[in-house]
Motif scaffolding. Structure first.
Motif, PDB file in Angstrom:
ATOM      1  N   ASP A   1     -15.328   0.595  -1.075  1.00 21.45           N
ATOM      2  CA  ASP A   1     -14.961   0.483  -2.486  1.00 21.45           C
ATOM      3  C   ASP A   1     -16.207   0.902  -3.254  1.00 21.45           C
ATOM      4  O   ASP A   1     -17.233   0.233  -3.211  1.00 21.45           O
ATOM      5  CB  ASP A   1     -14.579  -0.989  -2.716  1.00 21.45           C
ATOM      6  CG  ASP A   1     -14.235  -1.366  -4.142  1.00 21.45           C
ATOM      7  OD1 ASP A   1     -14.870  -0.843  -5.090  1.00 21.45           O
ATOM      8  OD2 ASP A   1     -13.353  -2.228  -4.311  1.00 21.45           O
TER       9      ASP A   1
ATOM     10  N   SER B   1     -15.701   3.059  -8.546  1.00 22.29           N
ATOM     11  CA  SER B   1     -14.864   2.063  -9.234  1.00 22.29           C
ATOM     12  C   SER B   1     -15.115   1.975 -10.731  1.00 22.29           C
ATOM     13  O   SER B   1     -15.526   0.928 -11.262  1.00 22.29           O
ATOM     14  CB  SER B   1     -15.032   0.689  -8.562  1.00 22.29           C
ATOM     15  OG  SER B   1     -14.649   0.787  -7.207  1.00 22.29           O
TER      16      SER B   1
ATOM     17  N   ASN C   1     -14.505   2.262 -14.922  1.00 20.29           N
ATOM     18  CA  ASN C   1     -13.604   1.605 -15.856  1.00 20.29           C
ATOM     19  C   ASN C   1     -12.943   2.628 -16.766  1.00 20.29           C
ATOM     20  O   ASN C   1     -13.599   3.562 -17.228  1.00 20.29           O
ATOM     21  CB  ASN C   1     -14.387   0.590 -16.682  1.00 20.29           C
ATOM     22  CG  ASN C   1     -15.005  -0.473 -15.792  1.00 20.29           C
ATOM     23  OD1 ASN C   1     -14.370  -0.934 -14.838  1.00 20.29           O
ATOM     24  ND2 ASN C   1     -16.249  -0.827 -16.070  1.00 20.29           N
TER      25      ASN C   1
ATOM     26  N   HIS D   1     -11.741   1.670  -7.005  1.00 17.00           N
ATOM     27  CA  HIS D   1     -11.014   0.496  -7.512  1.00 17.00           C
ATOM     28  C   HIS D   1     -11.141   0.498  -9.039  1.00 17.00           C
ATOM     29  O   HIS D   1     -12.000  -0.184  -9.614  1.00 17.00           O
ATOM     30  CB  HIS D   1     -11.646  -0.758  -6.900  1.00 17.00           C
ATOM     31  CG  HIS D   1     -10.968  -2.063  -7.228  1.00 17.00           C
ATOM     32  ND1 HIS D   1      -9.830  -2.500  -6.594  1.00 17.00           N
ATOM     33  CD2 HIS D   1     -11.290  -3.035  -8.114  1.00 17.00           C
ATOM     34  CE1 HIS D   1      -9.486  -3.689  -7.066  1.00 17.00           C
ATOM     35  NE2 HIS D   1     -10.361  -4.036  -7.993  1.00 17.00           N
TER      36      HIS D   1
ATOM     37  N   TYR E   1     -10.167 -10.721 -12.964  1.00 10.20           N
ATOM     38  CA  TYR E   1     -10.827  -9.799 -12.025  1.00 10.20           C
ATOM     39  C   TYR E   1     -10.805 -10.339 -10.589  1.00 10.20           C
ATOM     40  O   TYR E   1     -10.434  -9.631  -9.644  1.00 10.20           O
ATOM     41  CB  TYR E   1     -12.252  -9.646 -12.549  1.00 10.20           C
ATOM     42  CG  TYR E   1     -13.157  -8.667 -11.845  1.00 10.20           C
ATOM     43  CD1 TYR E   1     -12.763  -7.355 -11.609  1.00 10.20           C
ATOM     44  CD2 TYR E   1     -14.456  -9.051 -11.464  1.00 10.20           C
ATOM     45  CE1 TYR E   1     -13.631  -6.459 -11.000  1.00 10.20           C
ATOM     46  CE2 TYR E   1     -15.326  -8.163 -10.867  1.00 10.20           C
ATOM     47  CZ  TYR E   1     -14.907  -6.869 -10.620  1.00 10.20           C
ATOM     48  OH  TYR E   1     -15.774  -5.993 -10.025  1.00 10.20           O
TER      49      TYR E   1
ATOM     50  N   ASP F   1      -9.155  -8.979  -7.105  1.00 10.41           N
ATOM     51  CA  ASP F   1      -9.968  -8.612  -5.939  1.00 10.41           C
ATOM     52  C   ASP F   1      -9.495  -9.323  -4.671  1.00 10.41           C
ATOM     53  O   ASP F   1      -9.514  -8.737  -3.585  1.00 10.41           O
ATOM     54  CB  ASP F   1     -11.455  -8.926  -6.201  1.00 10.41           C
ATOM     55  CG  ASP F   1     -12.249  -7.644  -6.471  1.00 10.41           C
ATOM     56  OD1 ASP F   1     -11.844  -6.583  -5.957  1.00 10.41           O
ATOM     57  OD2 ASP F   1     -13.266  -7.706  -7.189  1.00 10.41           O
TER      58      ASP F   1
ATOM     59  N   TYR G   1     -18.117  -3.255  -0.336  1.00 12.48           N
ATOM     60  CA  TYR G   1     -18.041  -3.192  -1.797  1.00 12.48           C
ATOM     61  C   TYR G   1     -19.401  -2.747  -2.310  1.00 12.48           C
ATOM     62  O   TYR G   1     -20.351  -3.524  -2.282  1.00 12.48           O
ATOM     63  CB  TYR G   1     -17.710  -4.562  -2.385  1.00 12.48           C
ATOM     64  CG  TYR G   1     -16.352  -5.092  -1.981  1.00 12.48           C
ATOM     65  CD1 TYR G   1     -16.151  -5.705  -0.745  1.00 12.48           C
ATOM     66  CD2 TYR G   1     -15.262  -4.979  -2.845  1.00 12.48           C
ATOM     67  CE1 TYR G   1     -14.902  -6.188  -0.380  1.00 12.48           C
ATOM     68  CE2 TYR G   1     -14.013  -5.468  -2.488  1.00 12.48           C
ATOM     69  CZ  TYR G   1     -13.841  -6.066  -1.258  1.00 12.48           C
ATOM     70  OH  TYR G   1     -12.599  -6.544  -0.901  1.00 12.48           O
TER      71      TYR G   1
ATOM     72  N   VAL H   1     -21.404  -2.351  -5.077  1.00 16.94           N
ATOM     73  CA  VAL H   1     -21.384  -2.806  -6.470  1.00 16.94           C
ATOM     74  C   VAL H   1     -22.758  -3.409  -6.801  1.00 16.94           C
ATOM     75  O   VAL H   1     -23.388  -4.024  -5.940  1.00 16.94           O
ATOM     76  CB  VAL H   1     -20.276  -3.874  -6.677  1.00 16.94           C
ATOM     77  CG1 VAL H   1     -20.175  -4.268  -8.148  1.00 16.94           C
ATOM     78  CG2 VAL H   1     -18.922  -3.386  -6.180  1.00 16.94           C
TER      79      VAL H   1
ATOM     80  N   GLN I   1     -23.063  -8.593  -9.561  1.00 19.43           N
ATOM     81  CA  GLN I   1     -21.776  -9.176  -9.182  1.00 19.43           C
ATOM     82  C   GLN I   1     -21.855  -9.953  -7.868  1.00 19.43           C
ATOM     83  O   GLN I   1     -20.841 -10.253  -7.249  1.00 19.43           O
ATOM     84  CB  GLN I   1     -20.704  -8.085  -9.118  1.00 19.43           C
ATOM     85  CG  GLN I   1     -20.470  -7.473 -10.487  1.00 19.43           C
ATOM     86  CD  GLN I   1     -19.199  -6.643 -10.559  1.00 19.43           C
ATOM     87  OE1 GLN I   1     -18.220  -6.896  -9.861  1.00 19.43           O
ATOM     88  NE2 GLN I   1     -19.209  -5.647 -11.422  1.00 19.43           N
TER      89      GLN I   1
ATOM     90  N   PHE J   1     -18.673 -11.738  -5.606  1.00 16.96           N
ATOM     91  CA  PHE J   1     -18.245 -11.393  -4.249  1.00 16.96           C
ATOM     92  C   PHE J   1     -18.415 -12.556  -3.283  1.00 16.96           C
ATOM     93  O   PHE J   1     -17.572 -12.776  -2.424  1.00 16.96           O
ATOM     94  CB  PHE J   1     -18.946 -10.120  -3.758  1.00 16.96           C
ATOM     95  CG  PHE J   1     -18.376  -8.893  -4.411  1.00 16.96           C
ATOM     96  CD1 PHE J   1     -17.081  -8.481  -4.121  1.00 16.96           C
ATOM     97  CD2 PHE J   1     -19.098  -8.192  -5.357  1.00 16.96           C
ATOM     98  CE1 PHE J   1     -16.523  -7.375  -4.742  1.00 16.96           C
ATOM     99  CE2 PHE J   1     -18.555  -7.087  -5.987  1.00 16.96           C
ATOM    100  CZ  PHE J   1     -17.263  -6.672  -5.680  1.00 16.96           C
TER     101      PHE J   1
END
Ligand code: ARG
Length: 572
Positions: A125, A128, A130, A165, A314, A318, A336, A338, A342, A346
């Protein structure tokens, strides 16, 4: 079999014959992992620390080292010396060159590829983005780390699924439709793309300060999206298309692709059963009107699942997405990529999945990374200090074009090569340090053809190509590997022989920067070799060996660059 594997097998045999009764001695595979490359070549090509053997043999490491040295009989692989509990191995240089070159030539363009991942699937992922937001330099890391990891896993034989995503769900889309209906036009959004949508969104907020009833209208539009109202859906889908069309320009520049664009909205109709499952498993508790999963036992704040107005968030999406991915792709790993901000999110959702009883929750990994600042300045939207990725890439290409014009005015295809070099410079910078480290982007560093940079590595690749062009078709002389026993050739061969290990390690640690490091080291070692040795004017058999080494370096640099998402022009 590569040299390290053979060396560890011989070491294992030697130990077995010396101490047939001993228990708990490491097997060849573990021995291989313990072999280290001494920082000072005078201490040998490989060193083995005997400390690991002290306990099973109940003997002091220096004694063990001496015993193994006395029994060592494989001068054809390596001579060995005991030093303070270490075994220092000195490879037989001709054999090492011959073995390494044989492995390189047998694998050809697929050197370092493997099938260790056969039958296994990795979901990644990354990127991702927006909807209705522009790609800024902060998105670069997730995009390029993810893209590189995908190539690395592909190369190791895994089946990979690249997932964008999309952030395409939330009340802001109701507000944007509301603003569009009031003040926008189709032409304006078609032409202005994401910028026009952002303007509408900003206008909505300033008007809503004067007229709070707008907020209700925005909510009503969001409700329409949720209910699948045709007009709302048409506009919403179109906003998405326009955003993706803008993003595609950046993805094209970077050479990045995805297998799936299933974003947050994809899971809207899939959440209900998951929420029911959480309820059935007794995991949902009410807290101030909202429904949450309590994680106090794990020292984490509760994971919010349903807000007091019944809306999902969110995290709900997920959790649903993870279950969907497992059911659809049966992943062995779900990564992921990211930003580290975050991290808590997670940890929470992975823990919730575990509490739901999914054993594969442990196969979900947050591959986090640090921030990118630009010429020493942190990027913050609040200060209005945003660097758009598209602008950055265009500028990189323009600057590369200028440098090429100056250095190689007669080059053909200057535009195409400037594109490869400019984009490569940006990607290299992004993948040049451990991903968790913050990155400071500087033009002079990124485009420094002599420093550690993308252009430097690309230039070395082009240099190898040029040597090979000059060499022409070697007229059949069999290479004499004893021409590759000098320090520089051996240093290069050592790096080339380690390259397949580096790829596996990069995959294990989710760390593309290890490949960046390796190709840079190889480029530096090749250049050193190139400056110290005359490649083309020796005896035919020696030239054949040196040309073969050049060709091997070229292939490995090319593969390494490809694994981190950088193109390798043949001329620069
Ligand atoms: N769209 C999110 C953001 O920009 C990143 C999504 C990451 N992937 C995920 N499955 N949560 O912050």
């Amino acid at each position: 079999m590569d040299t390290m594997t053979r060396l560890s097998a011989l070491l294992a045999d030697c130990m077995k014959s010396l101490w047939p009764e001993a228990e708990g001695l490491p097997a060849a595979e573990e021995l291989r992992g313990l072999l280290a490359v001494p920082p000072d070549p005078a201490l040998g090509d490989y060193a083995f620390p005997c400390f690991r053997l002290a306990r099973p043999l109940r003997t002091a490491p220096p004694r063990i080292a001496e015993a193994i040295c006395a029994a060592w009989s494989h001068e054809d692989v390596a001579a060995v010396q005991p030093v303070n509990g270490y075994l220092n191995f000195f490879l037989n240089r001709v054999n090492f060159a011959a073995e390494t070159m044989a492995a390189l030539q047998a694998a050809g363009d697929r050197y370092g590829a493997s099938d260790i991942g056969a039958g296994k699937t990795v979901c990644l992922d990354y990127s991702s983005i927006n909807i209705a937001k522009r790609f800024h330099i902060g998105h670069l890391s997730t995009t390029m780390i993810g893209h590189s990891l995908k190539r690395i896993y592909d190369w190791l034989g895994y089946t990979t699924v690249g997932i964008n995503h999309l952030g395409d769900w939330g009340t802001q889309f109701g507000k944007m439709i509301c603003a569009y209906k009031k003040w926008g036009s189709r032409e304006q959004v078609e032409k202005g793309g994401v910028d026009a949508m952002t303007e509408l969104y900003v206008r909505f907020h300033s008007e809503a300060e004067k007229d709070p009833s707008l907020e209700d209208e925005g909510r009503a539009w969001f409700k329409k999206i949720e209910d699948g109202d045709p007009e709302a859906m048409e506009i919403f889908t179109w906003f998405k298309d326009v955003t993706l069309r803008d993003a595609a320009k950046v993805y094209d520049q970077l050479g990045v692709e995805f297998d799936s664009y299933a974003g947050e909205s994809f899971y809207i109709d899939k959440m209900e059963p998951v929420i029911q499952e959480l309820r059935d498993k007794g995991l949902l508790v009410q807290s101030e009107g909202a429904w949450v999963v309590d994680l106090s036992g794990d020292n984490m704040p509760p994971c919010l699942i349903l807000k007091s107005d019944g809306a999902t968030i969110y995290a709900t999406r997920d959790i649903t997405a993870a279950i969907y991915r497992q059911n659809t792709y049966h992943f062995d790993k779900c990564l992921y990529v990211v930003a580290y901000q975050q991290d808590l999110h997670f940890r929470q959702i992975f823990r919730v999945l575990e509490k739901m009883g999914y054993p594969w929750a442990k196969d979900c990994v947050h591959v986090s990374f640090g921030m990118v600042s630009f010429e020493g300045e942190a990027l913050s939207t609040r200060k209005g200090n945003v660097v758009y990725l598209e602008d950055l890439l265009n500028q990189a290409v323009a600057r590369a074009r200028d440098i090429i014009e100056e250095k190689s005015p007669n080059l053909e295809n200057k535009d195409e090569i400037a594109r490869q070099v400019g984009i490569g410079a940006v990607i290299y910078t992004d993948l040049s340090a451990n991903r968790i480290k913050d990155i400071d982007f500087h033009w002079d560093r990124a485009l420094n053809f002599d420093g550690e940079s993308g252009p430097y590595v690309q230039y070395t690749h082009a240099r190898c190509c040029s040597v090979l062009r000059k060499a022409g078709n070697p007229a059949g002389a069999a290479p004499d590997w004893s021409a590759l026993t000098d320090d520089e050739a051996q240093a290069l061969l050592r790096l080339l022989s380690r390259f397949p290990d580096v790829i596996r390690e990069a995959a294990d640690k989710y760390e593309p920067s290890m490949i960046t490091r390796a190709v840079t080291d190889i480029a530096q070692a090749y250049n050193k070799y190139y400056y110290e040795h005359r490649i083309l004017d020796g005896e035919p058999a020696q030239t054949a060996a040196r040309v073969a080494l050049t060709d091997a370096a070229r292939r490995v640099i090319r593969t390494g660059l490809w694994l981190i998402g950088i193109e390798a022009p043949e001329r620069m």
